[in-house]
Write a protein that holds these residues in place. Structure first.
Motif, PDB file in Angstrom:
ATOM      1  N   ILE A 194       0.846  -1.206   0.000  1.00  0.00           N
ATOM      2  CA  ILE A 194       0.000   0.000   0.000  1.00  0.00           C
ATOM      3  C   ILE A 194       0.878   1.251   0.000  1.00  0.00           C
ATOM      4  N   HIS A 195       1.960   1.203   0.801  1.00  0.00           N
ATOM      5  CA  HIS A 195       2.901   2.328   0.838  1.00  0.00           C
ATOM      6  C   HIS A 195       3.452   2.605  -0.570  1.00  0.00           C
ATOM      7  N   GLU A 196       3.904   1.555  -1.250  1.00  0.00           N
ATOM      8  CA  GLU A 196       4.494   1.755  -2.587  1.00  0.00           C
ATOM      9  C   GLU A 196       3.432   2.195  -3.590  1.00  0.00           C
ATOM     10  N   CYS A 198       0.863   3.993  -2.914  1.00  0.00           N
ATOM     11  CA  CYS A 198       0.589   5.406  -2.620  1.00  0.00           C
ATOM     12  C   CYS A 198       1.612   6.312  -3.308  1.00  0.00           C
ATOM     13  N   HIS A 199       2.811   5.780  -3.530  1.00  0.00           N
ATOM     14  CA  HIS A 199       3.816   6.570  -4.252  1.00  0.00           C
ATOM     15  C   HIS A 199       3.411   6.797  -5.707  1.00  0.00           C
ATOM     16  N   LEU A 200       2.469   6.011  -6.217  1.00  0.00           N
ATOM     17  CA  LEU A 200       1.978   6.254  -7.576  1.00  0.00           C
ATOM     18  C   LEU A 200       1.056   7.478  -7.592  1.00  0.00           C
ATOM     19  N   ASN A 204       6.618  10.995  -2.734  1.00  0.00           N
ATOM     20  CA  ASN A 204       7.493  11.462  -1.644  1.00  0.00           C
ATOM     21  C   ASN A 204       6.856  11.042  -0.326  1.00  0.00           C
ATOM     22  N   HIS A 205       7.425  11.485   0.782  1.00  0.00           N
ATOM     23  CA  HIS A 205       6.819  11.144   2.082  1.00  0.00           C
ATOM     24  C   HIS A 205       6.256  12.391   2.756  1.00  0.00           C
ATOM     25  N   SER A 206       5.614  13.218   1.998  1.00  0.00           N
ATOM     26  CA  SER A 206       5.058  14.490   2.494  1.00  0.00           C
ATOM     27  C   SER A 206       3.844  14.233   3.397  1.00  0.00           C
TER      28      SER A 206
HETATM   29 ZN   LIG Z   1       8.213   5.395   0.494  1.00  0.00          ZN
END
Ligand SMILES: [Zn+2]
Length: 232
Positions: A194-196, A198-200, A204-206
């Motif tokens: 899910i984390h990866e 979300c990068h789509l 970034n990690h804003s």
């Molecule tokens: Zn990340």
């Protein structure tokens, strides 16, 4: 030449090594023993003062080391405990011509690693990693369909690697997952995927990225702790 002595100061045993050096070096070893290297001719009074002035640091460091003893090195030998999807297994090495691939028996809780007789640690570790990779391959469709439907984004490609990070997402939408996720409870792979994904949406990690994580995986902070714990 090194002259070794043991001193007792304030109830602490100090392993003193006198050597041809200019300064004193104080070290607490992983088993909490105290080692002091000192110049050959320095007086015992001077050493005593030195230890007394570092007493708090010595005691703090010893306490920390005793609380977190160093982990024994993994040998991947018969009888050693390892994990698949968060479940505990015992390793059983096998050396014969019929079994070529590592496999496991969930009922018996045994992982079978085919290796040659007199195998090295590296070879045995490699066999277990092969099993983890196979597990990732076998289950990825399940993880993907679940996580893609949650996030609403799809990777262009998904790969597995034995790497340092748990996951990685590139600008061309290719996602790589660490094969060692197969050690951890399945929820950990879901969280990383899910984390990866979300990068789509947010590369970034804003705070916006974290808001997406809160939305798609509300307890991600706890899962992250579980993932990075030494429990599996
Ligand atoms: Zn990340």
């Amino acid at each position: 030449m090194v002259i070794k002595e043991t001193l007792e100061i304030e109830g602490l045993l100090i392993n003193l090594e006198r050597k041809r050096i200019k300064n004193m070096y104080l070290r607490i070893l992983p088993d909490a023993t105290i080692r002091l290297s000192a110049p050959e001719r320095i007086s015992e009074d001077y050493i005593r003062d030195y230890i007394l002035s570092n007493l708090d640091w010595i005691k703090d460091t010893q306490a920390k080391m005793l609380k977190n003893p160093p982990k024994p090195k993994l040998m991947y030998k018969t009888g050693e405990t390892h994990y698949i999807w968060g479940e505990e297994y015992t390793i059983q090495l096998i050396s014969n011509d019929t079994v070529k691939k590592p496999y496991y028996d969930a009922e018996e809780s045994v992982i079978y690693l085919p290796v040659r007789k007199r195998s090295t640690v590296k070879e045995r570790e490699k066999a277990l990693m092969e099993l983890y990779r196979a597990e990732m391959n076998r289950n990825i469709d399940y993880f993907l369909s679940k996580c893609v439907s949650i996030v609403g984004k799809e990777p262009s490609e998904i790969k597995f690697r034995n790497m340092k990070n748990w996951g990685n997402c590139r600008k061309d939408k290719r996602i790589t997952l660490n094969i060692k996720l197969a050690k951890k409870p399945p929820i950990c792979t879901e969280y990383v995927l899910i984390h990866e994904l979300c990068h789509l949406i947010e590369f970034n990690h804003s705070p916006r990225f974290k808001a997406l994580m809160d939305q798609f995986c509300p307890n991600w902070r706890e899962i992250k702790k579980l993932l990075n714990s030494d429990d599996y």
